[in-house]
Design a protein around this motif. Structure first.
Motif, PDB file in Angstrom:
ATOM      1  N   VAL A  62     -27.726 -11.707  15.357  1.00  0.00           N
ATOM      2  CA  VAL A  62     -27.145 -11.440  14.059  1.00  0.00           C
ATOM      3  C   VAL A  62     -28.251 -11.284  13.023  1.00  0.00           C
ATOM      4  O   VAL A  62     -29.230 -12.021  13.028  1.00  0.00           O
ATOM      5  N   ILE A  63     -28.105 -10.312  12.148  1.00  0.00           N
ATOM      6  CA  ILE A  63     -29.121 -10.067  11.123  1.00  0.00           C
ATOM      7  C   ILE A  63     -29.231 -11.268  10.202  1.00  0.00           C
ATOM      8  O   ILE A  63     -28.248 -11.705   9.623  1.00  0.00           O
ATOM      9  N   LYS A  64     -30.416 -11.816  10.073  1.00  0.00           N
ATOM     10  CA  LYS A  64     -30.628 -12.967   9.200  1.00  0.00           C
ATOM     11  C   LYS A  64     -30.969 -12.536   7.786  1.00  0.00           C
ATOM     12  O   LYS A  64     -30.717 -13.253   6.837  1.00  0.00           O
ATOM     13  N   MET A 359     -22.105  -6.400  12.099  1.00  0.00           N
ATOM     14  CA  MET A 359     -23.496  -6.712  11.782  1.00  0.00           C
ATOM     15  C   MET A 359     -24.321  -6.947  13.043  1.00  0.00           C
ATOM     16  O   MET A 359     -25.477  -6.542  13.125  1.00  0.00           O
ATOM     17  N   ASP A 360     -23.714  -7.572  14.030  1.00  0.00           N
ATOM     18  CA  ASP A 360     -24.434  -7.847  15.261  1.00  0.00           C
ATOM     19  C   ASP A 360     -24.809  -6.558  15.980  1.00  0.00           C
ATOM     20  O   ASP A 360     -25.882  -6.450  16.582  1.00  0.00           O
ATOM     21  N   LYS A 371     -29.768  -0.933   5.685  1.00  0.00           N
ATOM     22  CA  LYS A 371     -29.072  -1.579   4.574  1.00  0.00           C
ATOM     23  C   LYS A 371     -27.920  -0.757   3.985  1.00  0.00           C
ATOM     24  O   LYS A 371     -26.919  -1.349   3.561  1.00  0.00           O
ATOM     25  N   PRO A 372     -27.964   0.600   3.959  1.00  0.00           N
ATOM     26  CA  PRO A 372     -26.765   1.310   3.484  1.00  0.00           C
ATOM     27  C   PRO A 372     -25.535   1.024   4.345  1.00  0.00           C
ATOM     28  O   PRO A 372     -24.432   0.815   3.822  1.00  0.00           O
ATOM     29  N   LEU A 373     -25.712   0.999   5.675  1.00  0.00           N
ATOM     30  CA  LEU A 373     -24.581   0.711   6.556  1.00  0.00           C
ATOM     31  C   LEU A 373     -24.121  -0.738   6.431  1.00  0.00           C
ATOM     32  O   LEU A 373     -22.928  -1.025   6.483  1.00  0.00           O
ATOM     33  N   ILE A 374     -25.072  -1.646   6.270  1.00  0.00           N
ATOM     34  CA  ILE A 374     -24.717  -3.056   6.094  1.00  0.00           C
ATOM     35  C   ILE A 374     -23.879  -3.234   4.833  1.00  0.00           C
ATOM     36  O   ILE A 374     -22.834  -3.894   4.838  1.00  0.00           O
TER      37      ILE A 374
END
Length: 385
Positions: A62-64, A359-360, A371-374
């Motif tokens: 997972v993105i921290k 996110m994973d 970051k745009p997709l997040i």
């Protein structure tokens, strides 16, 4: 209670039975990873089974570090304390990004669907196509293309095509023979302005022109990739995609003893299929590898289903004025919805879980590029209309 979330590839027939069939021999990716069920502990005494969305990939995490998207979010959908110490905000002007991309898309749509003879049909096409909207699908298309190294210019025809098809689906969905709605994006629906006959034809024209526009306006991209994009888009909206979801949705109203499997089938096809197609098409145009494309496909399935879960929640919690369309219409029509089957609180928890799963799936990409997709995923999770 444990929510059991299974590998999307185990039930790949739920999404598209023809995924492994490649009539054009273009090397379409075969989704065949092996995984185990993932359990998420909850406090409810009943078990919820969601049959086809999540998969843990080797080496994924997972993105921290998450961008500071500057999106206003409702408290009920966000656990503000979770991982607070681990997250390091990255400056990202999300509103500016959305505004810039939406403007570019609107300009491109205005140019490619101009007012010409016969004027009435083009008026009707433009009325719905240029009526506003968040442009989430074409922006997702552009963002995924840029993530894997492509350019906005190369993917813009495909992004416009996605929005044309989405607009077609809205025009047809609002017809008296379908959902019979009078309001869309805060304006009278297409058939209320131009009549049912012209509204049907406007939708048909947008659908046909979408594929023509990809074929004749995409520049600097190999013909094989353009053909693959056309194949992907056609599959997403046909009898195994958007149309399949719409047909099952129409036949499910008022039924008793139906479960989450049927509801998931409807929304994975009716809503998530085009969102998935948007992201995958962008990745194909951008030159993504098969592994990158499949990761982005799973990301898109999660946010596509999340989009509909949130839509179901908004339908019963917001007014028509706030939504820009008729509120509570699914409730009145006795349609299957997540709040109807799960209740509001569990629906909100499910939306939050889908966002985590999304996110994973993109955790392996460079955070700066992703970051745009997040932020788009967070925007979908926390939107208010």
């Amino acid at each position: 209670m444990s929510i059991i979330l299974f590998n999307p590839c185990v039930h790949q027939g739920l999404f598209f039975a023809s995924r492994n069939t490649n009539p054009m021999s273009l090397g379409m990716p075969n989704c065949s990873f092996k995984t185990s069920p993932v359990q998420v502990t909850t406090t409810d005494k009943t078990a919820l089974t969601v049959g086809s969305l999540y998969q843990t990939m080797p080496g994924s995490s997972v993105i921290k570090t998450r961008p500071n998207c500057s999106v206003t979010t409702p408290l009920e959908l966000v656990n503000e304390s979770e991982n607070k110490d681990e997250e390091k905000p990255i400056a990202f002007e999300f509103k500016k990004y959305m505004f810039s991309k939406a403007n570019a898309i609107n300009e491109a749509l205005d140019k490619c669907v101009s007012l010409r003879h016969p004027e009435k049909i083009h008026e009707a096409m433009r009325y719905s196509l240029l009526a506003g909207g968040k442009r989430v699908r074409p922006i997702l298309c552009i963002a995924s293309c840029e993530l894997v190294g492509g350019s906005e210019e190369s993917v813009m025809p495909s992004a416009c095509a996605v929005e044309m098809i989405h607009t077609m689906s809205l025009i047809h969905d609002d017809l008296p023979c379908m959902d019979n709605d009078d309001l869309r994006r805060g304006k009278p629906t297409n058939h209320k302005v131009f009549g049912e006959d012209v509204a049907v034809l406007a939708g048909d024209a947008l659908l046909a022109f979408a594929f023509e526009h990809i074929a004749c306006s995409t520049k600097g991209v190999e013909a094989e990739k353009v053909l693959r994009v056309i194949w992907e888009l056609g599959r997403a909206i046909g009898s195994e995609g958007l149309v399949a979801g719409q047909v099952v949705d129409l036949s499910s109203g008022g039924l008793s003893n139906v479960g989450l499997d049927l509801l998931e089938y409807i929304h994975v096809h009716k809503t998530a299929a085009l969102l998935e197609g948007s992201v995958v098409i962008g990745a194909i145009i951008g030159g993504g590898s098969d592994e990158e494309i499949e990761r982005l496909r799973r990301f898109a399935r999660c946010i596509g289903l999340m989009f509909q879960v949130v839509d179901d929640i908004l339908d019963v919690t917001k007014s028509s004025q706030e939504l820009g369309k008729t509120a509570c219409k699914d409730l009145v029509a006795d349609k299957l919805t997540y709040p109807k089957l799960l209740g509001l609180e569990k629906s909100r928890e499910f939306a939050q879980e889908l966002n985590k799963q999304a996110m994973d799936q993109i955790s392996v990409f460079d955070v700066e590029k992703a970051k745009p997709l997040i932020c788009l995923a967070d925007y979908i999770a926390h939107r208010q209309n």
